[in-house]
Write a protein that holds these residues in place. Structure first.
Motif, PDB file in Angstrom:
ATOM      1  N   MET A  35       0.900  -1.163   0.111  1.00  0.00           N
ATOM      2  CA  MET A  35      -0.002  -0.083   0.105  1.00  0.00           C
ATOM      3  C   MET A  35       0.925   1.107   0.000  1.00  0.00           C
ATOM      4  O   MET A  35       0.705   2.189  -0.644  1.00  0.00           O
ATOM      5  N   THR A  36       1.879   1.216   0.723  1.00  0.00           N
ATOM      6  CA  THR A  36       2.807   2.324   1.048  1.00  0.00           C
ATOM      7  C   THR A  36       3.513   2.676  -0.550  1.00  0.00           C
ATOM      8  O   THR A  36       3.579   3.922  -0.911  1.00  0.00           O
ATOM      9  N   THR A  37       3.792   1.635  -1.316  1.00  0.00           N
ATOM     10  CA  THR A  37       4.287   1.601  -2.572  1.00  0.00           C
ATOM     11  C   THR A  37       3.355   2.299  -3.542  1.00  0.00           C
ATOM     12  O   THR A  37       3.946   3.165  -4.255  1.00  0.00           O
ATOM     13  N   LEU A  38       2.288   2.110  -3.462  1.00  0.00           N
ATOM     14  CA  LEU A  38       1.064   2.495  -4.428  1.00  0.00           C
ATOM     15  C   LEU A  38       1.061   4.123  -4.018  1.00  0.00           C
ATOM     16  O   LEU A  38       0.918   4.801  -4.898  1.00  0.00           O
ATOM     17  N   ILE A  39       1.134   4.428  -3.002  1.00  0.00           N
ATOM     18  CA  ILE A  39       1.021   5.905  -2.589  1.00  0.00           C
ATOM     19  C   ILE A  39       1.944   6.524  -2.943  1.00  0.00           C
ATOM     20  O   ILE A  39       2.025   7.797  -3.473  1.00  0.00           O
ATOM     21  N   ILE A  40       3.313   6.123  -2.697  1.00  0.00           N
ATOM     22  CA  ILE A  40       4.544   6.816  -3.199  1.00  0.00           C
ATOM     23  C   ILE A  40       4.439   6.908  -4.739  1.00  0.00           C
ATOM     24  O   ILE A  40       4.856   7.822  -5.216  1.00  0.00           O
ATOM     25  N   VAL A  41       4.123   5.693  -5.454  1.00  0.00           N
ATOM     26  CA  VAL A  41       4.064   5.984  -6.965  1.00  0.00           C
ATOM     27  C   VAL A  41       3.156   6.918  -7.327  1.00  0.00           C
ATOM     28  O   VAL A  41       3.416   7.773  -8.154  1.00  0.00           O
ATOM     29  N   LEU A  42       2.063   7.143  -6.607  1.00  0.00           N
ATOM     30  CA  LEU A  42       0.941   7.917  -7.129  1.00  0.00           C
ATOM     31  C   LEU A  42       1.387   9.560  -6.702  1.00  0.00           C
ATOM     32  O   LEU A  42       1.302  10.507  -7.714  1.00  0.00           O
ATOM     33  N   LEU A  43       2.150   9.715  -5.537  1.00  0.00           N
ATOM     34  CA  LEU A  43       2.722  11.082  -5.361  1.00  0.00           C
ATOM     35  C   LEU A  43       3.737  11.521  -6.342  1.00  0.00           C
ATOM     36  O   LEU A  43       3.577  12.604  -6.880  1.00  0.00           O
ATOM     37  N   VAL A  44       4.339  10.570  -6.820  1.00  0.00           N
ATOM     38  CA  VAL A  44       5.533  10.904  -7.926  1.00  0.00           C
ATOM     39  C   VAL A  44       4.955  11.214  -9.277  1.00  0.00           C
ATOM     40  O   VAL A  44       5.193  12.153  -9.792  1.00  0.00           O
ATOM     41  N   LEU A  45       4.090  10.608  -9.340  1.00  0.00           N
ATOM     42  CA  LEU A  45       2.953  10.655 -10.858  1.00  0.00           C
ATOM     43  C   LEU A  45       2.421  11.968 -10.927  1.00  0.00           C
ATOM     44  O   LEU A  45       2.542  12.701 -11.763  1.00  0.00           O
ATOM     45  N   TRP A  46       1.850  12.428  -9.713  1.00  0.00           N
ATOM     46  CA  TRP A  46       1.149  13.552  -9.547  1.00  0.00           C
ATOM     47  C   TRP A  46       2.291  14.851  -9.458  1.00  0.00           C
ATOM     48  O   TRP A  46       1.732  15.902 -10.088  1.00  0.00           O
ATOM     49  N   ALA A  47       3.218  14.583  -9.144  1.00  0.00           N
ATOM     50  CA  ALA A  47       4.448  15.699  -9.099  1.00  0.00           C
ATOM     51  C   ALA A  47       4.832  15.755 -10.493  1.00  0.00           C
ATOM     52  O   ALA A  47       4.839  16.862 -10.902  1.00  0.00           O
ATOM     53  N   VAL A  48       4.902  14.791 -11.289  1.00  0.00           N
ATOM     54  CA  VAL A  48       5.345  14.841 -12.539  1.00  0.00           C
ATOM     55  C   VAL A  48       4.317  15.554 -13.478  1.00  0.00           C
ATOM     56  O   VAL A  48       4.584  16.710 -14.098  1.00  0.00           O
ATOM     57  N   PHE A  49       3.039  15.155 -13.398  1.00  0.00           N
ATOM     58  CA  PHE A  49       2.052  15.935 -13.982  1.00  0.00           C
ATOM     59  C   PHE A  49       2.071  17.457 -13.597  1.00  0.00           C
ATOM     60  O   PHE A  49       1.819  18.074 -14.602  1.00  0.00           O
ATOM     61  N   ALA A  50       2.285  17.830 -12.369  1.00  0.00           N
ATOM     62  CA  ALA A  50       2.347  18.958 -12.122  1.00  0.00           C
ATOM     63  C   ALA A  50       3.259  19.829 -12.655  1.00  0.00           C
ATOM     64  O   ALA A  50       3.372  20.911 -13.198  1.00  0.00           O
ATOM     65  N   VAL A  51       4.716  19.445 -12.687  1.00  0.00           N
ATOM     66  CA  VAL A  51       5.746  19.896 -13.313  1.00  0.00           C
ATOM     67  C   VAL A  51       5.457  20.269 -15.097  1.00  0.00           C
ATOM     68  O   VAL A  51       5.905  21.056 -15.393  1.00  0.00           O
ATOM     69  N   VAL A  52       5.078  19.122 -15.681  1.00  0.00           N
ATOM     70  CA  VAL A  52       4.944  19.103 -16.920  1.00  0.00           C
ATOM     71  C   VAL A  52       3.689  20.471 -17.321  1.00  0.00           C
ATOM     72  O   VAL A  52       3.830  21.042 -18.243  1.00  0.00           O
ATOM     73  N   GLY A  53       2.534  20.399 -16.363  1.00  0.00           N
ATOM     74  CA  GLY A  53       1.742  21.472 -16.390  1.00  0.00           C
ATOM     75  C   GLY A  53       2.339  22.915 -16.367  1.00  0.00           C
ATOM     76  O   GLY A  53       1.943  23.620 -17.187  1.00  0.00           O
ATOM     77  N   PHE A  54       3.143  23.012 -15.531  1.00  0.00           N
ATOM     78  CA  PHE A  54       4.053  24.218 -15.184  1.00  0.00           C
ATOM     79  C   PHE A  54       4.902  24.636 -16.360  1.00  0.00           C
ATOM     80  O   PHE A  54       5.094  25.868 -17.064  1.00  0.00           O
TER      81      PHE A  54
END
Length: 52
Positions: free
Chosen positions: A1-20
């Motif tokens: 479960m922790t791995t899934l949360i970490i993967v999602l956090l990294v994915l959302w951070a990448v989306f945010a950077v690409v969006g900016f």
């Protein structure tokens, strides 16, 4: 479960950077930041309830 949360956090951070970086995708940055905050909060709550 922790791995899934970490993967999602990294994915959302990448989306945010690409969006900016890409000006036309500013909406993607905001969605990424919202999902990042929501996932972090959800993970924090799940972690706190598992300790009890």
């Amino acid at each position: 479960m922790t791995t899934l949360i970490i993967v999602l956090l990294v994915l959302w951070a990448v989306f945010a950077v690409v969006g900016f970086v890409v000006e036309g995708l500013l909406w993607l940055a905001f969605i990424g930041l919202i999902l990042l905050a929501a996932t972090a909060a959800w993970g924090w709550i799940k972690r706190r309830t598992n300790r009890s």
